[in-house]
Design a protein around this motif. Sequence first.
Motif, mmCIF file in Angstrom:
data_model
loop_
_atom_site.group_PDB
_atom_site.id
_atom_site.type_symbol
_atom_site.label_atom_id
_atom_site.label_comp_id
_atom_site.label_asym_id
_atom_site.label_seq_id
_atom_site.Cartn_x
_atom_site.Cartn_y
_atom_site.Cartn_z
ATOM 1 N N GLU A 27 0.843 -1.197 0.000
ATOM 2 C CA GLU A 27 0.000 0.000 0.000
ATOM 3 C C GLU A 27 0.877 1.244 0.000
ATOM 4 O OE1 GLU A 27 -4.087 -1.217 2.306
ATOM 5 O OE2 GLU A 27 -2.427 -0.489 3.511
ATOM 6 N N VAL A 28 0.271 2.353 -0.348
ATOM 7 C CA VAL A 28 0.934 3.645 -0.259
ATOM 8 C C VAL A 28 0.111 4.526 0.677
ATOM 9 C CG1 VAL A 28 -0.270 4.498 -2.307
ATOM 10 C CG2 VAL A 28 1.812 5.627 -1.537
ATOM 11 N N LEU A 29 0.795 5.206 1.588
ATOM 12 C CA LEU A 29 0.160 6.097 2.553
ATOM 13 C C LEU A 29 0.423 7.535 2.138
ATOM 14 C CD1 LEU A 29 -1.279 6.740 5.212
ATOM 15 C CD2 LEU A 29 0.916 6.497 6.379
ATOM 16 N N ILE A 30 -0.657 8.273 1.851
ATOM 17 C CA ILE A 30 -0.569 9.687 1.477
ATOM 18 C C ILE A 30 -1.160 10.504 2.618
ATOM 19 C CG2 ILE A 30 -1.213 11.432 -0.216
ATOM 20 C CD1 ILE A 30 -1.565 9.237 -2.264
ATOM 21 N N THR A 31 -0.349 11.362 3.196
ATOM 22 C CA THR A 31 -0.777 12.205 4.313
ATOM 23 C C THR A 31 -0.797 13.659 3.858
ATOM 24 O OG1 THR A 31 0.235 10.668 5.881
ATOM 25 C CG2 THR A 31 -0.341 12.846 6.696
ATOM 26 N N ILE A 32 -1.951 14.299 3.971
ATOM 27 C CA ILE A 32 -2.116 15.708 3.603
ATOM 28 C C ILE A 32 -2.355 16.495 4.893
ATOM 29 C CG2 ILE A 32 -3.413 17.359 2.205
ATOM 30 C CD1 ILE A 32 -4.265 15.045 0.426
ATOM 31 N N THR A 33 -1.458 17.416 5.177
ATOM 32 C CA THR A 33 -1.472 18.131 6.456
ATOM 33 C C THR A 33 -1.482 19.634 6.218
ATOM 34 O OG1 THR A 33 -0.131 16.344 7.377
ATOM 35 C CG2 THR A 33 -0.308 18.335 8.691
ATOM 36 N N ASP A 34 -2.227 20.348 7.046
ATOM 37 C CA ASP A 34 -2.160 21.812 7.049
ATOM 38 C C ASP A 34 -1.877 22.281 8.472
ATOM 39 O OD1 ASP A 34 -4.713 22.776 8.505
ATOM 40 O OD2 ASP A 34 -5.526 21.358 7.046
ATOM 41 N N ASP A 35 -1.340 23.483 8.593
ATOM 42 C CA ASP A 35 -1.023 24.045 9.917
ATOM 43 C C ASP A 35 -2.030 25.127 10.291
ATOM 44 O OD1 ASP A 35 -0.273 25.935 8.088
ATOM 45 O OD2 ASP A 35 1.633 26.439 9.056
ATOM 46 N N GLY A 36 -3.304 24.906 9.947
ATOM 47 C CA GLY A 36 -4.345 25.894 10.220
ATOM 48 C C GLY A 36 -4.939 25.756 11.606
ATOM 49 N N GLN A 37 -6.209 26.113 11.721
ATOM 50 C CA GLN A 37 -6.865 26.156 13.015
ATOM 51 C C GLN A 37 -7.470 24.819 13.424
ATOM 52 O OE1 GLN A 37 -10.038 29.001 12.568
ATOM 53 N NE2 GLN A 37 -10.749 28.084 10.636
ATOM 54 N N GLY A 38 -7.452 23.840 12.520
ATOM 55 C CA GLY A 38 -8.030 22.550 12.853
ATOM 56 C C GLY A 38 -9.542 22.556 12.685
ATOM 57 N N LEU A 39 -10.141 21.397 12.907
ATOM 58 C CA LEU A 39 -11.592 21.274 12.785
ATOM 59 C C LEU A 39 -12.284 21.810 14.033
ATOM 60 C CD1 LEU A 39 -11.862 17.676 11.236
ATOM 61 C CD2 LEU A 39 -12.013 19.864 10.053
ATOM 62 N N ASN A 40 -13.378 22.505 13.802
ATOM 63 C CA ASN A 40 -14.175 23.042 14.896
ATOM 64 C C ASN A 40 -15.159 21.949 15.346
ATOM 65 O OD1 ASN A 40 -15.863 24.467 16.641
ATOM 66 N ND2 ASN A 40 -15.713 26.360 15.438
ATOM 67 N N ILE A 41 -14.769 21.190 16.374
ATOM 68 C CA ILE A 41 -15.575 20.048 16.807
ATOM 69 C C ILE A 41 -16.946 20.500 17.298
ATOM 70 C CG2 ILE A 41 -15.652 18.052 18.330
ATOM 71 C CD1 ILE A 41 -13.501 17.914 16.216
ATOM 72 N N GLU A 42 -17.008 21.624 18.014
ATOM 73 C CA GLU A 42 -18.288 22.110 18.529
ATOM 74 C C GLU A 42 -19.231 22.492 17.396
ATOM 75 O OE1 GLU A 42 -19.524 22.143 21.532
ATOM 76 O OE2 GLU A 42 -17.725 21.125 22.268
ATOM 77 N N LYS A 43 -18.679 23.101 16.362
ATOM 78 C CA LYS A 43 -19.502 23.495 15.221
ATOM 79 C C LYS A 43 -20.005 22.255 14.476
ATOM 80 C CE LYS A 43 -19.485 27.305 11.945
ATOM 81 N NZ LYS A 43 -18.636 28.334 11.294
ATOM 82 N N ILE A 44 -19.125 21.252 14.353
ATOM 83 C CA ILE A 44 -19.539 20.007 13.698
ATOM 84 C C ILE A 44 -20.656 19.347 14.490
ATOM 85 C CG2 ILE A 44 -18.775 17.680 13.098
ATOM 86 C CD1 ILE A 44 -16.039 18.832 12.456
ATOM 87 N N LYS A 45 -20.514 19.338 15.810
ATOM 88 C CA LYS A 45 -21.529 18.721 16.661
ATOM 89 C C LYS A 45 -22.859 19.444 16.536
ATOM 90 C CE LYS A 45 -21.193 19.339 21.078
ATOM 91 N NZ LYS A 45 -20.703 19.243 22.481
ATOM 92 N N GLN A 46 -22.819 20.777 16.518
ATOM 93 C CA GLN A 46 -24.057 21.541 16.433
ATOM 94 C C GLN A 46 -24.741 21.334 15.086
ATOM 95 O OE1 GLN A 46 -25.395 23.179 19.045
ATOM 96 N NE2 GLN A 46 -27.203 23.360 17.706
ATOM 97 N N ARG A 47 -23.961 21.329 14.001
ATOM 98 C CA ARG A 47 -24.549 21.103 12.684
ATOM 99 C C ARG A 47 -25.123 19.687 12.587
ATOM 100 N NH1 ARG A 47 -23.060 24.949 8.761
ATOM 101 N NH2 ARG A 47 -23.183 26.925 9.893
ATOM 102 N N ALA A 48 -24.445 18.725 13.199
ATOM 103 C CA ALA A 48 -24.937 17.346 13.169
ATOM 104 C C ALA A 48 -26.255 17.223 13.925
ATOM 105 C CB ALA A 48 -23.893 16.406 13.760
ATOM 106 N N ILE A 49 -26.379 17.953 15.051
ATOM 107 C CA ILE A 49 -27.642 17.937 15.800
ATOM 108 C C ILE A 49 -28.750 18.607 14.995
ATOM 109 C CG2 ILE A 49 -28.789 18.795 17.873
ATOM 110 C CD1 ILE A 49 -26.154 18.475 19.359
ATOM 111 N N ASP A 50 -28.412 19.728 14.329
ATOM 112 C CA ASP A 50 -29.408 20.431 13.524
ATOM 113 C C ASP A 50 -29.916 19.568 12.365
ATOM 114 O OD1 ASP A 50 -29.020 22.545 15.221
ATOM 115 O OD2 ASP A 50 -27.650 23.631 13.877
#
Length: 711
Positions: free
Chosen positions: A325-348
Amino acid sequence: MLSVTDRPENPDESFFNLLQRCQDRLTEMQEQLANRSIIPAANDLLQEIQQYSGYVPADIDNMDSLADSSAFIEHSMPDMQSISSVTPATTKASPQSSEKIRVRADLLDYLSNFAGEVSITRDQVTQQHGVMHLQLEEMEETVARLHEQLRKLEIETETQILFRYEDTVQDTNAEFDPLELDRFSTIQQLSRSLTETVNDLNNISRSMGNLMRETDILLLQQSRLNTDLQQGLMHTRLLPFNSIVPRLERIVRQTNSELDKQSQLLVSGADLELDRTILDRLVAPIEHILRNAIAHGLETADQRAQHGKDPVGRLQITMQRDGSEVLITITDDGQGLNIEKIKQRAIDQNLIDPFNIPNEQSLIQLILTSGFSTADKISQLAGRGVGMDVVSNEIRALKGRLSISSQPGKGTQFHLRLPLTLSVMQALLISVNQQQFAVPLSAVTAGERISLQRIRELMAQEKPTYTFHGEHYDFVPLSNLLGQPLNLLDNLRQQMPLLLFRSGDVKVALAVDNIDSNREIVIKSVGAQLGQIDAINGATILGDGRVVFILDIPTLIDSYQTPTGTSNLQQASESYQQVAPDRKPLAMIVDDSITMRKATGSLLGRLGFDVVTAKDGVEALAQLYEQTPDIVLLDVEMPRMDGFEFASIIRNDVQFKHLPIVMITSRTGEKHRQRAMTIGVNAYLGKPYQDDELIISMKQQLGNRYPAEQR
């Protein structure tokens, strides 16, 4: 370019930025031309070029300018001819490079498919060759047994001749006694002829054995040649990842321009080669991940400066080989995922229960759901809820896996695991509940055997965990992953194979019923209908023509909901109760005649039985303690231990005294029948038996345990 090269000063950064944007615009025009769409004029770039160079283009209607241009072309022609006249000499002087040809991609696919068909045919020949080996071994055993029987016949014949000579009146005219001169009777002549025939058979079997060994060598050589052919065809399909890096860099620059952000793309390990089909279909998912990283992950230059970060964001693509297999890792040095926002949208969107919030990793995986987006504004790049679900589906279609991890304030990582090729792979053939499957060998870390007692102890735990060399693996029976019952036998000392898998942070120990073999398999498509099942990576065809599905273990694990505590043990015991009546009944055939064993075994196989055979009572006893049959078909006259002795042992053993016994023998006299009934034999049949007679007797003894389709 000419204006810059003519100047004595060095070009500045603005020149290279302008040159890069011109290249991007030309690439866009090339794509628009290929799609036969309208190509807009690049007036903005033309004005920048004029301002930078101070060059005013001539009017196209000015004939003088055209005349000057034609004069320039005519003046340049002699120089071009002189250059062309020198070129051949220069070419001849240069060292010869390897010749290259262009081959259509569909032709390569066609040849690769035929190479796979050759592999399947080779497996069929190899399997039939193995059957011939077994038949030859049986023939050698039969010849040896016949030779021994003839030797005993000769001894017995000589003994009887001497015995008759002593009991009869000798002829007074005889000059020699039997010890001084052999007198051959008809039976002696026949026995010696048979001995010579057996010797001839023995020589033929040896010659066949030599031919079989030579054929083994040829098949091994053919296997190596076929492997080299497949490897060669596979390498012709490989392309380096470097070939798509310029396109990805252009996507990053365009997205930066549209969103007014600053970022740069860094690629490491780009020399790694991938299958052309995989590489072509991989471009779009990576492009979308990069756009999402800039749109959702990276902050603006001012925001990054406030957080003490470099104003220019960093996007990193790392490639590395991991087995097949080949492992491709794509990384950014940004703010990361907003877990709270994801949770709220998932509830909505009613994707999760607000009173039963899943863990952080499960929330992250929700961004792969169709129609899900955390963007506040809808634009061409974000907010439409279309993209990441397509990326996930495309990766799965390539038989790969996508996982996401994120750290607040530090960035997000996308991990793509893909096969190096979509044509062949090394795989383990395993069996679960009498069904055979293939598992990619690259995903297997190690293997062990585990007792059924240990399995019951693990299943009783709240979170079953198996420890191997100091590492902890989640214990799961593969039958449970497939939604099938767990088959636990009564003999708790018996062991089952255990396969250890590792995929990223996931470590699982899978219990399987049996490991059949390890072989190189050819991957076949399962069609549009079965292709929608995520847990199936494809199928392969075995040498005997059977179709075996290739399982995607990480996908099975992701979709598996682990029971807790005592429900594991209860599920195991209930599964055994469900499997016991559904499995094929096992019949044991005990007979010293190989013809009877084969004929009866073939009949019972057609009736839906699993069959084990033994050539006498001693061998049958050894097998009896390994697996308990549902019924025993028993002969009387056998070497070492006859049928009466074997039946007596069974009836005196508490563990086996309930087994039904059908005695099949040529001794049909009343005395033998009474002896069998006294021991406790359930039925007594004479040889040769009628099939219907045997079937009726077995139905009476087995009742509901008789194969359902034959009732």
